[in-house]
Each structure stands twice: as structure tokens, then as C-alpha cells.
Design a protein around this motif. Structure first.
Motif, PDB file in Angstrom:
ATOM      1  N   ALA A   2       0.702  -1.015   0.120  1.00  0.00           N
ATOM      2  CA  ALA A   2       0.158   0.181   0.121  1.00  0.00           C
ATOM      3  C   ALA A   2       1.021   1.331  -0.006  1.00  0.00           C
ATOM      4  O   ALA A   2       0.463   2.261  -0.754  1.00  0.00           O
ATOM      5  N   ALA A   3       2.065   1.279   0.797  1.00  0.00           N
ATOM      6  CA  ALA A   3       2.786   2.452   0.913  1.00  0.00           C
ATOM      7  C   ALA A   3       3.648   2.678  -0.533  1.00  0.00           C
ATOM      8  O   ALA A   3       3.627   3.738  -0.564  1.00  0.00           O
ATOM      9  N   ALA A   4       3.848   1.580  -1.143  1.00  0.00           N
ATOM     10  CA  ALA A   4       4.590   2.114  -2.310  1.00  0.00           C
ATOM     11  C   ALA A   4       3.621   2.415  -3.520  1.00  0.00           C
ATOM     12  O   ALA A   4       4.242   3.363  -4.124  1.00  0.00           O
ATOM     13  N   LYS A   5       2.464   2.071  -3.315  1.00  0.00           N
ATOM     14  CA  LYS A   5       1.635   2.763  -4.098  1.00  0.00           C
ATOM     15  C   LYS A   5       1.205   4.316  -3.890  1.00  0.00           C
ATOM     16  O   LYS A   5       1.169   5.113  -4.700  1.00  0.00           O
ATOM     17  N   VAL A   6       0.991   4.695  -2.382  1.00  0.00           N
ATOM     18  CA  VAL A   6       0.749   5.899  -2.126  1.00  0.00           C
ATOM     19  C   VAL A   6       2.076   6.810  -2.352  1.00  0.00           C
ATOM     20  O   VAL A   6       2.050   8.057  -3.041  1.00  0.00           O
ATOM     21  N   PHE A   7       3.374   6.276  -2.231  1.00  0.00           N
ATOM     22  CA  PHE A   7       4.519   6.922  -2.602  1.00  0.00           C
ATOM     23  C   PHE A   7       4.625   7.295  -3.841  1.00  0.00           C
ATOM     24  O   PHE A   7       5.076   8.286  -4.369  1.00  0.00           O
ATOM     25  N   ALA A   8       4.210   6.370  -4.848  1.00  0.00           N
ATOM     26  CA  ALA A   8       4.430   6.443  -6.363  1.00  0.00           C
ATOM     27  C   ALA A   8       3.341   7.649  -6.890  1.00  0.00           C
ATOM     28  O   ALA A   8       3.652   8.160  -7.597  1.00  0.00           O
ATOM     29  N   GLU A   9       2.163   7.644  -6.151  1.00  0.00           N
ATOM     30  CA  GLU A   9       1.362   8.407  -6.586  1.00  0.00           C
ATOM     31  C   GLU A   9       1.258   9.617  -6.159  1.00  0.00           C
ATOM     32  O   GLU A   9       1.007  10.814  -6.595  1.00  0.00           O
ATOM     33  N   GLN A  10       1.828  10.181  -5.009  1.00  0.00           N
ATOM     34  CA  GLN A  10       1.640  11.365  -4.201  1.00  0.00           C
ATOM     35  C   GLN A  10       3.212  11.930  -3.764  1.00  0.00           C
ATOM     36  O   GLN A  10       3.265  13.093  -3.633  1.00  0.00           O
ATOM     37  N   GLY A  61       7.488   6.545 -11.612  1.00  0.00           N
ATOM     38  CA  GLY A  61       7.834   7.423 -10.410  1.00  0.00           C
ATOM     39  C   GLY A  61       8.826   6.763  -9.710  1.00  0.00           C
ATOM     40  O   GLY A  61       9.388   7.674  -8.834  1.00  0.00           O
ATOM     41  N   GLY A  62       9.309   5.591  -9.759  1.00  0.00           N
ATOM     42  CA  GLY A  62      10.406   5.105  -8.761  1.00  0.00           C
ATOM     43  C   GLY A  62      11.590   5.998  -8.637  1.00  0.00           C
ATOM     44  O   GLY A  62      11.996   6.123  -7.544  1.00  0.00           O
TER      45      GLY A  62
END
Length: 245
Positions: free
Chosen positions: A60-68, A148-149
Motif C-alpha cells: 500500500a505504501a509503495a502505491k501511495v509514494f508512487a502516486e503522491q 515514478g520510482g
């Protein structure tokens, strides 16, 4: 092994399924953490209920970091994305930095596990130079895909000035480079890489080259055309690495 959480699966159980001795399984994965990371990756791919709490938070955090982005993301947002309470996230991670470091560490473990097979396949290819170009291109697909990585990594590095974070990064990447250098040394002993090259220095050089390409592309993706750049890099690397005929 789909009916059991990854952190409860043993070397012996994997060995029994594969029909080999448990020591063979241990040699392949290195240690329990290597086995668990491999199993967690496969169980989380199914998004099933067996993915443990920590893995669900990391996904979940990987998704949040990538999006925001790193600056905007937070433990609260990661908790919401994972469908958990903030307290559940704080139980596993003390800060946003700690959470992001855990994501980086997981990614490095996965990369290190895949790298030996990738390099050996490359060096045994009929046309190693073309195979090296194909491998380099696969490593940079994330840039053109826009996931975004790379931006996240640079944002984290530039915003994190705490000595503790720097030490953790040094330890993580130091282990990764040491593993790469050790594998290159094995390849050199087998005659795939020219003698006279220091494997540890070679690993650092290749890693620095790849990070440098990422930075140049982020600065100016129009001028930094990946295809000709990677073709040139493959030629220079292979012709410098290949043993003399």
C-alpha cells in the motif's frame, strides 16, 4: 504453499515439495529472510488474505509514494490505502523514512535475487553485447513507463539528511554492491570476464553508470535518448569486460 502464510513456511517444507534436501533450498535462498521475501512476493501478487500485515503495508505504501511523492505521502495515508488503522502501521514502522527504507530494502533483495541468473544468461548468450543492451534497456523501462520510482529515490535521498538514514542506506547498498562484486568475481573465475579487472570496483562502476543515466534522463529526457545511449553503453561495457581472444 498457498494455504499457509509465508512467514510460517520452512526450508524443509519447500524441499519436500521440490524433492530435494533442505540444504539445497537454503543454498538457493541464502537464509530465511531470502526465502520469506520470495514467498511474500508471490503471495502478495495474488492479493490474498495470507499476505501478512507488514507486506500489505509495504504494498500500500509503495502505491501511495508512487502516486503522491515522498514529501506528500504519510503513514496515515499508507494505513488508509492498506485498510488498516494508523496504529497498525506504527507498530511495524516508526516513521515515514523507516517505511520508505523498508520498501527500498525489499526491492534490493528482489533485484539481488534475480541478478545472478540474469548476468549468467547474458554472459552465456550467443551475442553477449546485444544481450547486454537488452538487459540494460529492461532496467530503464521504468523511466519511459513513468512509474515514478527513480524520482522517488532521488526525492528521498535529497530530503533525508539524518545520519541514521545515511548509515542505513550505506549498509543496504553496501551489501548489494558486495553481493554483485562477489558474483562478478565468480564469473571472472569461469572466464566470462577479463582478468585484471577488480570485481568490486567493476560492480561499483556499473552501478554508478546506471544511476548516472537515471539522473541525466530526469534532468532532460528529450536530449538523453535512451536507445542510442544504452546501445553505446553496452558496446563500451562489453568490449571492456570481455576476455581477450
Amino acid at each position: 504453499m498457498k494455504s499457509k502464510p509465508f512467514d510460517q513456511i520452512t526450508f524443509a517444507e519447500i524441499a519436500k515439495m521440490a524433492g530435494v534436501h533442505w540444504t539445497a533450498v537454503r543454498r538457493h535462498f541464502g537464509d530465511k529472510q531470502g526465502l520469506r521475501s520470495w514467498l511474500a512476493e508471490r503471495q502478495s501478487d495474488n492479493n490474498g488474505p495470507l499476505a501478512d500485515t507488514r507486506t500489505r503495508i509495504l504494498e500500500a505504501a509503495a502505491k501511495v509514494f508512487a502516486e503522491q511523492g515522498y514529501a506528500t505521502a504519510s503513514l496515515e495515508k499508507a494505513a488508509a490505502e492498506a485498510g488498516m488503522t494508523k496504529g497498525a502501521v506504527y507498530w511495524h514502522f516508526s516513521s515515514k523514512q523507516d517505511l520508505f527504507l523498508a520498501i527500498m530494502e525489499r526491492n534490493l533483495i528482489q533485484q539481488n535475487r534475480q541478478l545472478p541468473v540474469q548476468i549468467e544468461d547474458l554472459l552465456e548468450a550467443d551475442d553477449p553485447e546485444s544481450a547486454l543492451y537488452a538487459w540494460l534497456k529492461s532496467q530503464f523501462d521504468c523511466l519511459e513507463a513513468g512509474d515514478g520510482g527513480p524520482q522517488l529515490f532521488l526525492e528521498f535521498i535529497t530530503s533525508s539528511r539524518e545520519p541514521e538514514v545515511r548509515h542505513k542506506l550505506q549498509a543496504m547498498f553496501g551489501q548489494s554492491l558486495e553481493a554483485l562484486g562477489g558474483f562478478l568475481a565468480q564469473m571472472q573465475q569461469k572466464g566470462y570476464i577479463a582478468q585484471g579487472l577488480d570485481p568490486q570496483s567493476l560492480g561499483i562502476m556499473v552501478d554508478a553508470l546506471m544511476k548516472g543515466i537515471v539522473i541525466e534522463w530526469l534532468i532532460d529526457p528529450v536530449s538523453c535518448q535512451l536507445e542510442p545511449l544504452l546501445q553505446t553503453a553496452a558496446k563500451v561495457l562489453w568490449r571492456g569486460l570481455a576476455p581477450g581472444k
